[in-house]
Design a protein around this motif. Structure first.
Motif, PDB file in Angstrom:
ATOM      1  N   ALA A 129       0.829  -1.220   0.000  1.00 58.21           N
ATOM      2  CA  ALA A 129       0.000   0.000   0.000  1.00 58.21           C
ATOM      3  C   ALA A 129       0.857   1.262   0.000  1.00 58.21           C
ATOM      4  CB  ALA A 129      -0.910   0.000   1.221  1.00 58.21           C
ATOM      5  N   GLN A 130       0.389   2.285  -0.711  1.00 57.06           N
ATOM      6  CA  GLN A 130       1.101   3.565  -0.768  1.00 57.06           C
ATOM      7  C   GLN A 130       0.298   4.671  -0.095  1.00 57.06           C
ATOM      8  OE1 GLN A 130       4.211   4.233  -1.736  1.00 57.06           O
ATOM      9  NE2 GLN A 130       4.514   2.058  -2.139  1.00 57.06           N
ATOM     10  N   ARG A 131      -0.930   4.364   0.286  1.00 57.66           N
ATOM     11  CA  ARG A 131      -1.759   5.359   0.988  1.00 57.66           C
ATOM     12  C   ARG A 131      -2.396   4.709   2.198  1.00 57.66           C
ATOM     13  NH1 ARG A 131      -2.793  10.264  -1.734  1.00 57.66           N
ATOM     14  NH2 ARG A 131      -4.219  10.901  -0.107  1.00 57.66           N
ATOM     15  N   PHE A 132      -2.498   5.457   3.265  1.00 62.11           N
ATOM     16  CA  PHE A 132      -3.112   4.954   4.497  1.00 62.11           C
ATOM     17  C   PHE A 132      -4.035   6.035   5.045  1.00 62.11           C
ATOM     18  CE2 PHE A 132       1.050   3.036   4.030  1.00 62.11           C
ATOM     19  CZ  PHE A 132       0.864   1.702   4.365  1.00 62.11           C
ATOM     20  N   GLU A 133      -5.195   5.617   5.543  1.00 59.19           N
ATOM     21  CA  GLU A 133      -6.062   6.573   6.246  1.00 59.19           C
ATOM     22  C   GLU A 133      -5.461   6.807   7.627  1.00 59.19           C
ATOM     23  OE1 GLU A 133      -8.563   8.072   4.820  1.00 59.19           O
ATOM     24  OE2 GLU A 133      -8.289   6.867   3.003  1.00 59.19           O
ATOM     25  N   ILE A 134      -5.796   7.945   8.243  1.00 62.67           N
ATOM     26  CA  ILE A 134      -5.202   8.266   9.541  1.00 62.67           C
ATOM     27  C   ILE A 134      -5.599   7.233  10.616  1.00 62.67           C
ATOM     28  CG2 ILE A 134      -6.987  10.011  10.081  1.00 62.67           C
ATOM     29  CD1 ILE A 134      -3.289  10.021  11.223  1.00 62.67           C
ATOM     30  N   ASP A 135      -6.844   6.721  10.540  1.00 65.84           N
ATOM     31  CA  ASP A 135      -7.260   5.712  11.538  1.00 65.84           C
ATOM     32  C   ASP A 135      -6.432   4.439  11.404  1.00 65.84           C
ATOM     33  OD1 ASP A 135      -9.119   7.482  12.295  1.00 65.84           O
ATOM     34  OD2 ASP A 135     -10.822   6.494  11.319  1.00 65.84           O
ATOM     35  N   GLU A 136      -6.115   4.107  10.139  1.00 58.47           N
ATOM     36  CA  GLU A 136      -5.315   2.911   9.868  1.00 58.47           C
ATOM     37  C   GLU A 136      -3.887   3.101  10.419  1.00 58.47           C
ATOM     38  OE1 GLU A 136      -4.437   0.521   5.713  1.00 58.47           O
ATOM     39  OE2 GLU A 136      -5.476   2.444   5.665  1.00 58.47           O
ATOM     40  N   ILE A 137      -3.353   4.316  10.240  1.00 56.36           N
ATOM     41  CA  ILE A 137      -1.998   4.609  10.738  1.00 56.36           C
ATOM     42  C   ILE A 137      -1.984   4.507  12.266  1.00 56.36           C
ATOM     43  CG2 ILE A 137      -0.219   6.410  10.942  1.00 56.36           C
ATOM     44  CD1 ILE A 137      -1.017   7.393   8.144  1.00 56.36           C
ATOM     45  N   GLU A 139      -3.991   2.806  14.128  1.00 60.25           N
ATOM     46  CA  GLU A 139      -4.204   1.412  14.527  1.00 60.25           C
ATOM     47  C   GLU A 139      -2.914   0.594  14.400  1.00 60.25           C
ATOM     48  OE1 GLU A 139      -6.856   0.517  16.092  1.00 60.25           O
ATOM     49  OE2 GLU A 139      -6.040  -1.527  16.279  1.00 60.25           O
ATOM     50  N   LEU A 140      -2.174   0.829  13.287  1.00 61.65           N
ATOM     51  CA  LEU A 140      -0.916   0.082  13.101  1.00 61.65           C
ATOM     52  C   LEU A 140       0.143   0.533  14.114  1.00 61.65           C
ATOM     53  CD1 LEU A 140      -0.847  -0.235   9.234  1.00 61.65           C
ATOM     54  CD2 LEU A 140      -0.686  -2.133  10.853  1.00 61.65           C
ATOM     55  N   ALA A 141       0.139   1.844  14.435  1.00 62.42           N
ATOM     56  CA  ALA A 141       1.080   2.338  15.457  1.00 62.42           C
ATOM     57  C   ALA A 141       0.786   1.657  16.796  1.00 62.42           C
ATOM     58  CB  ALA A 141       0.960   3.852  15.592  1.00 62.42           C
ATOM     59  N   LYS A 142      -0.517   1.451  17.056  1.00 58.45           N
ATOM     60  CA  LYS A 142      -0.919   0.803  18.314  1.00 58.45           C
ATOM     61  C   LYS A 142      -0.533  -0.680  18.305  1.00 58.45           C
ATOM     62  CE  LYS A 142      -4.988   0.161  21.181  1.00 58.45           C
ATOM     63  NZ  LYS A 142      -6.421   0.349  21.281  1.00 58.45           N
ATOM     64  N   LYS A 143      -0.869  -1.345  17.213  1.00 61.12           N
ATOM     65  CA  LYS A 143      -0.585  -2.780  17.085  1.00 61.12           C
ATOM     66  C   LYS A 143       0.914  -3.062  17.220  1.00 61.12           C
ATOM     67  CE  LYS A 143      -2.368  -6.318  14.034  1.00 61.12           C
ATOM     68  NZ  LYS A 143      -3.504  -6.937  14.491  1.00 61.12           N
ATOM     69  N   CYS A 144       1.717  -2.143  16.679  1.00 57.63           N
ATOM     70  CA  CYS A 144       3.173  -2.352  16.683  1.00 57.63           C
ATOM     71  C   CYS A 144       3.849  -1.634  17.852  1.00 57.63           C
ATOM     72  CB  CYS A 144       3.767  -1.899  15.356  1.00 57.63           C
ATOM     73  SG  CYS A 144       3.135  -2.872  13.985  1.00 57.63           S
ATOM     74  N   SER A 145       3.038  -1.027  18.731  1.00 58.62           N
ATOM     75  CA  SER A 145       3.556  -0.395  19.960  1.00 58.62           C
ATOM     76  C   SER A 145       4.678   0.606  19.677  1.00 58.62           C
ATOM     77  CB  SER A 145       4.049  -1.461  20.939  1.00 58.62           C
ATOM     78  OG  SER A 145       3.030  -2.365  21.221  1.00 58.62           O
ATOM     79  N   VAL A 146       4.404   1.527  18.746  1.00 57.34           N
ATOM     80  CA  VAL A 146       5.415   2.541  18.410  1.00 57.34           C
ATOM     81  C   VAL A 146       5.361   3.659  19.451  1.00 57.34           C
ATOM     82  CG1 VAL A 146       6.204   4.180  16.646  1.00 57.34           C
ATOM     83  CG2 VAL A 146       5.176   1.998  15.953  1.00 57.34           C
ATOM     84  N   ILE A 147       6.542   4.113  19.864  1.00 56.92           N
ATOM     85  CA  ILE A 147       6.647   5.155  20.889  1.00 56.92           C
ATOM     86  C   ILE A 147       6.960   6.499  20.233  1.00 56.92           C
ATOM     87  CG2 ILE A 147       7.998   5.875  22.927  1.00 56.92           C
ATOM     88  CD1 ILE A 147       6.207   3.404  23.299  1.00 56.92           C
ATOM     89  N   SER A 152      -4.734   8.766  17.489  1.00 63.29           N
ATOM     90  CA  SER A 152      -6.102   8.224  17.476  1.00 63.29           C
ATOM     91  C   SER A 152      -7.136   9.344  17.489  1.00 63.29           C
ATOM     92  CB  SER A 152      -6.339   7.322  18.690  1.00 63.29           C
ATOM     93  OG  SER A 152      -5.509   6.209  18.586  1.00 63.29           O
ATOM     94  N   GLY A 153      -8.099   9.241  16.609  1.00 65.65           N
ATOM     95  CA  GLY A 153      -9.201  10.211  16.571  1.00 65.65           C
ATOM     96  C   GLY A 153      -8.838  11.511  15.869  1.00 65.65           C
ATOM     97  N   SER A 193       7.461   7.683   5.327  1.00 63.60           N
ATOM     98  CA  SER A 193       6.409   7.678   6.352  1.00 63.60           C
ATOM     99  C   SER A 193       5.905   9.089   6.628  1.00 63.60           C
ATOM    100  CB  SER A 193       6.830   6.929   7.615  1.00 63.60           C
ATOM    101  OG  SER A 193       7.679   7.646   8.402  1.00 63.60           O
ATOM    102  N   VAL A 194       6.771  10.113   6.432  1.00 56.51           N
ATOM    103  CA  VAL A 194       6.281  11.499   6.542  1.00 56.51           C
ATOM    104  C   VAL A 194       5.233  11.727   5.440  1.00 56.51           C
ATOM    105  CG1 VAL A 194       6.914  13.950   6.385  1.00 56.51           C
ATOM    106  CG2 VAL A 194       8.444  12.356   7.557  1.00 56.51           C
ATOM    107  N   SER A 195       5.506  11.195   4.237  1.00 57.62           N
ATOM    108  CA  SER A 195       4.548  11.350   3.128  1.00 57.62           C
ATOM    109  C   SER A 195       3.227  10.647   3.438  1.00 57.62           C
ATOM    110  CB  SER A 195       5.107  10.748   1.840  1.00 57.62           C
ATOM    111  OG  SER A 195       6.195  11.486   1.407  1.00 57.62           O
ATOM    112  N   TYR A 196       3.302   9.416   3.986  1.00 62.64           N
ATOM    113  CA  TYR A 196       2.060   8.685   4.295  1.00 62.64           C
ATOM    114  C   TYR A 196       1.203   9.480   5.279  1.00 62.64           C
ATOM    115  CZ  TYR A 196       4.524   4.685   2.245  1.00 62.64           C
ATOM    116  OH  TYR A 196       5.216   3.859   1.408  1.00 62.64           O
ATOM    117  N   LEU A 197       1.858  10.003   6.321  1.00 62.99           N
ATOM    118  CA  LEU A 197       1.109  10.763   7.321  1.00 62.99           C
ATOM    119  C   LEU A 197       0.631  12.091   6.719  1.00 62.99           C
ATOM    120  CD1 LEU A 197       0.244  10.168  10.157  1.00 62.99           C
ATOM    121  CD2 LEU A 197       2.370  11.088  11.017  1.00 62.99           C
ATOM    122  N   GLY A 198       1.494  12.693   5.894  1.00 62.84           N
ATOM    123  CA  GLY A 198       1.123  13.944   5.221  1.00 62.84           C
ATOM    124  C   GLY A 198      -0.091  13.732   4.316  1.00 62.84           C
TER     125      GLY A 198
END
Ligand code: SF4
Ligand code: SF4
Length: 447
Positions: free
Chosen positions: A113-121, A123-131, A145-146, A183-188
């Motif tokens: 995937a080259q695009r992610f919705e913010i909720d998906e990002i 959720e993945l940050a949560k699943k992977c426990s990113v700090i 989140s939200g 990843s800056v682009s995905y979030l952007g």
């Protein structure tokens, strides 16, 4: 871009800046602490004797500001108990005897995937426990989140680091520049901010050139990216100070997003977010600058969380000469360790070994009212007064004097000619106020 107060510190990067990033030896044993971030620690979900695989969840998150903990190795759980923590003295942890190298299981697959919705990002940050290492090491999902696209006008990515002996942010950025920019682009793309500021301090000239070249190759794709050069003064990396110096306004600490529509993350967090988005890889390692004149072979090391500091010191050739202290995460705002049997956690950035001859042994003297601490405090506080109030345990007065605005940068202690450890008394006082408030809350007394 500049800010009031602060200090230009010697960077002392000469020992490590030109060295490559090396992988720490696979640990034979790890101790995975359950307090990997600020917020609620996770609770162990495995028991002694249980077999675990690489990336398995071994402790479950409790509450909104908490993360699962994943195993950084495959192996067998030896014990679940209290162990030394690099910040808090002790924490619950899980000791795992690791399988021999080469026998590790735990596969990752690439996400096209080259695009992610913010909720998906989120959720993945949560699943992977990113700090989120720019915001006091909170779980990243608690910031994302939200979040709605309309809530973010400025997205600041910090590459800033200006404490002596530490440059792990620069090392990560050179080694994983494509991943970080992706990843800056995905979030952007998910948030559509008007501006994406890449905040880089002046001294990182090579990094500024490398990122500039990358952006210039595809200006259409990176049209709202802008490199912002910021001062080399400490504590420029602090979230509040960075936001106020870039946006040129006074920032309300608890309302950076709500009042200023500004999201701030750092390059290290963006790298781990990339691994979460593209590989669903849990954050199980950290990048350390292992330096100081008390270590035989200073190095840039990528190590699994749970690896003992003693193993990393050994891999770097051990100590040379008499050692005064081993400091984790910086001379200014880090923690001196009372044992080397302490495992590293996700937010760790550095291990600095200071030999005895480099430290002055003389103690504190009386305040001479020189006001140097007042002139240099980046938050515009009166540290000398806060120190006096804190040491007299006058908690209410300390709150009136703005103790909560202190960002615990340590500039006041560093600059004080009487060697008064002002920051230490302030931090202690804040802790006591917090504990007193919790006690009152439990007894339903007004705070
Ligand atoms: S530690 Fe607190 S009081 Fe001291 S300089 Fe930093 S912000 Fe100011
Ligand atoms: S810098 Fe030290 S000596 Fe000077 S006013 Fe502050 S506390 Fe006192």
């Amino acid at each position: 871009m500049d800010f009031h107060g602060g200090l230009k510190l010697p960077l002392n990067h000469e020992l490590t800046i030109d060295k490559p990033l090396t992988l720490a030896k696979p640990p034979r044993k790890v101790c995975v602490l359950l307090s990997q971030h600020s917020g609620s620690p996770a609770v162990a979900s495995v028991a002694k004797g249980e077999r675990v695989k690489l990336f398995d969840v071994i402790a479950k998150a409790i509450g909104a500001v908490s993360c699962d903990v994943h195993s950084p190795v495959s192996g067998v759980v030896e014990a679940v108990d209290e162990y030394a923590h690099p910040y808090y003295k002790y924490s619950q942890g899980i000791v795992i005897a690791a399988d021999p190298p080469g026998e590790e299981s735990g596969a990752l697959s690439f996400n096209e995937a080259q695009r992610f919705e913010i909720d998906e990002i989120a959720e993945l940050a949560k699943k992977c426990s990113v700090i989120d290492t720019v915001s006091g090491n909170k779980p990243l999902h608690s910031k994302l989140s939200g979040l709605k696209p309309s809530q973010v006008h400025y997205f600041i990515v910090s590459f800033v680091q200006n404490e002596p002996y530490i440059h792990n942010m620069e090392t990560i950025s050179h080694n994983y520049m494509d991943e970080i920019i992706s990843s800056v682009s995905y979030l952007g793309d998910a948030l559509s901010p008007a501006f994406i500021f890449l905040a880089i301090p002046y001294h990182m000239i090579k990094l500024i050139t490398a990122i500039d070249n990358k952006l210039n190759k595809n200006r259409a794709e990176y049209k709202n990216f802008k490199i912002v050069r910021v001062t080399d003064k400490y504590p420029q990396a602090n979230e509040l100070i960075l936001a106020s110096s870039i946006l040129k306004t006074k920032i309300n600490p608890s309302k950076i997003l709500q009042n200023h529509k500004c999201l701030i993350l750092d390059a290290s967090t963006m790298f781990h977010l990339y691994e979460a988005l593209k590989f669903k890889k849990p954050q199980i390692d950290c990048h350390l600058t292992v330096s100081g004149y008390g270590i035989t072979k200073p190095a840039n090391v990528k190590a699994r969380i749970g690896t003992y500091i003693s193993d990393i010191v050994e891999q770097c050739g051990g100590f040379c000469g008499n050692v005064n202290s081993v400091i984790v995460d910086g001379l200014m705002s880090g923690y001196s360790q009372f044992t080397l049997d302490v495992p590293i956690i996700k937010s760790n950035r550095s291990i600095t070994v200071i030999p005895t001859e480099r430290l002055s042994s003389s103690g504190e003297e009386k305040c001479m009212r020189c006001k140097k601490c007042v002139d240099m405090c980046p938050m515009g506080l009166n540290p000398a007064r806060l120190n006096f109030i804190s040491r007299s345990s006058a908690h209410e007065k300390a709150v009136e004097e703005g103790i909560y605005s202190c960002i615990e940068c340590g500039v006041c202690s560093y600059i004080c000619p009487s060697r008064i450890n002002i920051a230490h008394s302030i931090i202690l006082s804040k802790k006591m106020i917090l504990e007193a408030n919790i006690r009152r809350r439990k007894m339903n007394e007004p705070i």
